[in-house]
Design an enzyme around this catalytic site. Structure first.
Site, PDB file in Angstrom:
ATOM      1  N   PRO A   2       9.450  -5.197  -0.424  1.00 49.93           N
ATOM      2  CA  PRO A   2       9.044  -3.770   0.232  1.00 49.93           C
ATOM      3  C   PRO A   2       9.934  -2.869  -0.205  1.00 49.93           C
ATOM      4  O   PRO A   2      11.231  -2.967  -0.135  1.00 49.93           O
ATOM      5  CB  PRO A   2       9.516  -4.295   1.701  1.00 49.93           C
ATOM      6  CG  PRO A   2       9.328  -5.791   1.758  1.00 49.93           C
ATOM      7  CD  PRO A   2       9.719  -6.340   0.416  1.00 49.93           C
ATOM      8  N   GLU A   3       9.471  -1.816  -0.954  1.00 52.01           N
ATOM      9  CA  GLU A   3       9.965  -0.569  -1.487  1.00 52.01           C
ATOM     10  C   GLU A   3       9.482   0.686  -0.389  1.00 52.01           C
ATOM     11  O   GLU A   3       9.032   0.336   0.813  1.00 52.01           O
ATOM     12  CB  GLU A   3       9.594  -0.393  -2.588  1.00 52.01           C
ATOM     13  CG  GLU A   3       9.873  -1.435  -3.692  1.00 52.01           C
ATOM     14  CD  GLU A   3       9.628  -0.973  -5.226  1.00 52.01           C
ATOM     15  OE1 GLU A   3       9.568   0.193  -5.580  1.00 52.01           O
ATOM     16  OE2 GLU A   3       9.315  -2.019  -5.995  1.00 52.01           O
TER      17      GLU A   3
END
Length: 297
Positions: A2-3
DNA sequence: CACTTGACCTGTCCGC
DNA sequence: TGCGGACAGGTCAAGT
């Protein structure tokens, strides 16, 4: 994994689901997933109502009316999935869903919720156990080390191309990729969007920051904003196990130009994309268009 | 001080 | 088929 776009997608989803819901119970099976749970849960979590869901960098913030905040970092394999009782907490969604019945064996923390609309649960799943939740007074959030040091949000209107260059030049002697990944330089960029934006700007990821021209900085800035915005629009990137608040995949990966596309043709010039290692990370690039122009003087 | 590498973890994939 | 090892990559701590 998850960015910024993935955490933003989860935030958008939870912001529609959580406000107004009261937390009635919490369970966790892995102490490191919720380090301070034992001391603060009873007094400041149970019975508290969700006010607002926010994001800063890759961190999610759930503000409660007890003036406490749940701070959540999903690290690599974390998922934050909401299920209402109507979904039987786990029938799964007919399409686009990556996960089935919950809790599953990766579930680390479960929050029970209730509101006038009925009961629900919020599951923090994390295969690799790197992610965590912390409960803290809302006023303390800005004093958390990570948030004190983290750089500006790349999609904020106030963040200009000039500021972008200035921030990156904080790390003049490192590679442009390492600088992009450095959360104290700019918030929220991870491996996927570093590779994608560097391809967009035709920059070799190992190029030292002080060798990057003004023109290239400007193009890189636009490309970074472009890939981040496109990804948010597509619901993020599901490489292996990212899902949104409803357990559904994001579709950016089918729009990616280089990430995980080694062996395939560069969409611009047809050269075969290669995978190499830069800044200690798997790095994808077009060897014809992204030439290494040399290290710093 | 500036920068790089290793630790934290588990699931998956590859070679033998 | 089973098994060991490399790999995935966000962030902090330790090492150069």
């Amino acid at each position: 994994m998850p960015e910024l776009p993935e955490v933003e997608t989860i935030k958008i989803g939870l912001a529609k689901l959580l406000p107004g819901q009261t937390i009635s119970r919490v369970e966790h099976d892995w102490p490191k997933s919720f380090p301070n749970a034992p001391t603060d849960v009873e007094n400041f979590l149970i019975g508290a109502k969700v006010k607002e869901v926010r994001r800063r960098a890759k961190v999610l913030l759930i503000d409660l009316d007890s003036d406490y905040t749940l701070m959540i970092h999903l690290k690599m394999t974390g998922q934050l999935v909401y299920r209402s009782e109507k979904d039987r907490f786990g029938a799964g969604h007919p399409t686009e869903s990556l996960i089935g019945k919950l809790p599953d064996k990766s579930t680390r923390v479960t929050f029970d919720l209730s509101s006038a609309k009925g009961k629900a649960k919020l599951f923090l799943n994390d295969q690799r156990k790197f992610g965590w939740v912390r409960l803290m007074p809302t006023v303390e959030v800005p004093n958390v080390d990570f948030l004190k040091k983290v750089g500006p949000e790349p999609l904020e209107a106030s963040f200009t191309d000039k500021a972008f260059k200035q921030r990156l030049l904080k790390r003049p002697n490192t590679s442009i990729k390492a600088a992009l990944l450095d959360q104290t330089v700019i918030a929220g960029v991870g491996n996927i969007y570093a590779d994608e934006s560097l391809w967009g700007a035709k920059l070799h990821p190992a190029t030292h920051v002080n060798k990057v021209s003004d023109r290239a900085f400007n193009i890189l800035f636009k490309e970074l904003q472009y890939v981040l915005r496109l990804s948010i629009e597509k619901g993020g990137s599901t490489d292996k196990n990212y899902v949104n608040a409803e357990g559904k995949k994001g579709s950016y990966m089918s729009f990616a130009r280089v990430f995980r596309r080694e062996g395939q043709a560069c969409p611009r010039c047809g050269t075969i994309i290669i995978k190499t290692r830069v800044a200690g990370r798997g790095t994808h690039l077009c060897p014809k268009e992204q030439k290494f122009v040399g290290a710093a003087k």
